[in-house]
Design a protein around this motif. Structure first.
Motif, PDB file in Angstrom:
ATOM      1  N   UNK A 108       0.827  -1.202   0.000  1.00 25.79           N
ATOM      2  CA  UNK A 108       0.000   0.000   0.000  1.00 25.79           C
ATOM      3  C   UNK A 108       0.865   1.258   0.000  1.00 25.79           C
ATOM      4  N   UNK A 109       2.011   1.207   0.651  1.00 25.64           N
ATOM      5  CA  UNK A 109       2.938   2.343   0.619  1.00 25.64           C
ATOM      6  C   UNK A 109       3.441   2.595  -0.796  1.00 25.64           C
ATOM      7  N   UNK A 110       3.663   1.529  -1.566  1.00 21.84           N
ATOM      8  CA  UNK A 110       4.063   1.688  -2.962  1.00 21.84           C
ATOM      9  C   UNK A 110       2.985   2.430  -3.742  1.00 21.84           C
ATOM     10  N   UNK A 111       1.749   2.128  -3.436  1.00 20.23           N
ATOM     11  CA  UNK A 111       0.633   2.753  -4.129  1.00 20.23           C
ATOM     12  C   UNK A 111       0.452   4.209  -3.672  1.00 20.23           C
ATOM     13  N   UNK A 112       0.719   4.475  -2.404  1.00 17.71           N
ATOM     14  CA  UNK A 112       0.534   5.820  -1.853  1.00 17.71           C
ATOM     15  C   UNK A 112       1.706   6.749  -2.156  1.00 17.71           C
ATOM     16  N   UNK A 113       2.876   6.223  -2.459  1.00 14.64           N
ATOM     17  CA  UNK A 113       4.064   7.054  -2.672  1.00 14.64           C
ATOM     18  C   UNK A 113       3.864   8.096  -3.771  1.00 14.64           C
ATOM     19  N   UNK A 114       3.352   7.745  -4.950  1.00 14.02           N
ATOM     20  CA  UNK A 114       3.155   8.782  -5.971  1.00 14.02           C
ATOM     21  C   UNK A 114       2.157   9.848  -5.520  1.00 14.02           C
TER      22      UNK A 114
END
Length: 135
Positions: A108-114
């Motif tokens: 989820x952090x990968x998805x939220x980073x951008x």
């Protein structure tokens, strides 16, 4: 004579293994295409499928693990903290479940980073001072 039979067995065995390998390769290729389509298709779907492959967990599975319905950073963090503490091995929890919670948060952090980068860029633009008036 025995060498001839042995050679035939080896050749037939190689053919069987080769066919099985190509069939498995085709199935994997089709599965990855279907995953990209489910993720939205196009470039975004391909990016999401790549993230899924990299982390080993899908976005939907991550959201289910952390029990969230909307991708929101504070909710993700709150649910992660709770589930991580509850599954602590010293408190009788499960190390396996704790690691699944960690992997879900990482995905989820990968998805939220951008989104964080976009939000922080907008905040920086809002806080910039107006240029001085020409004199």
């Amino acid at each position: 004579m025995a060498a001839r039979y042995l050679a035939q067995i080896i050749v037939l065995g190689g053919q069987v293994v080769g066919r099985a390998f190509t069939r498995a390769l085709r199935q994997e290729f089709q599965a990855s295409q279907q995953a990209a389509k489910r993720a939205g298709g196009g470039k975004e779907g391909a990016k999401s499928a790549a993230k899924d492959n990299l982390s080993g967990i899908t976005l939907q599975e991550s959201m289910q693990i952390l029990n969230i319905s909307k991708l929101d950073a504070p909710t993700v963090e709150k649910n992660f903290e709770h589930l991580f503490k509850v599954n602590d091995k010293s408190k009788g929890g499960s190390f396996y479940l704790q690691s699944k919670v960690i992997r879900a948060k990482e995905r989820l952090d990968q998805e939220l980073a951008p989104k964080k980068n976009i939000d922080s860029g907008a905040a920086q633009q809002d806080t910039k001072e107006a240029p001085p008036p020409p004199t």
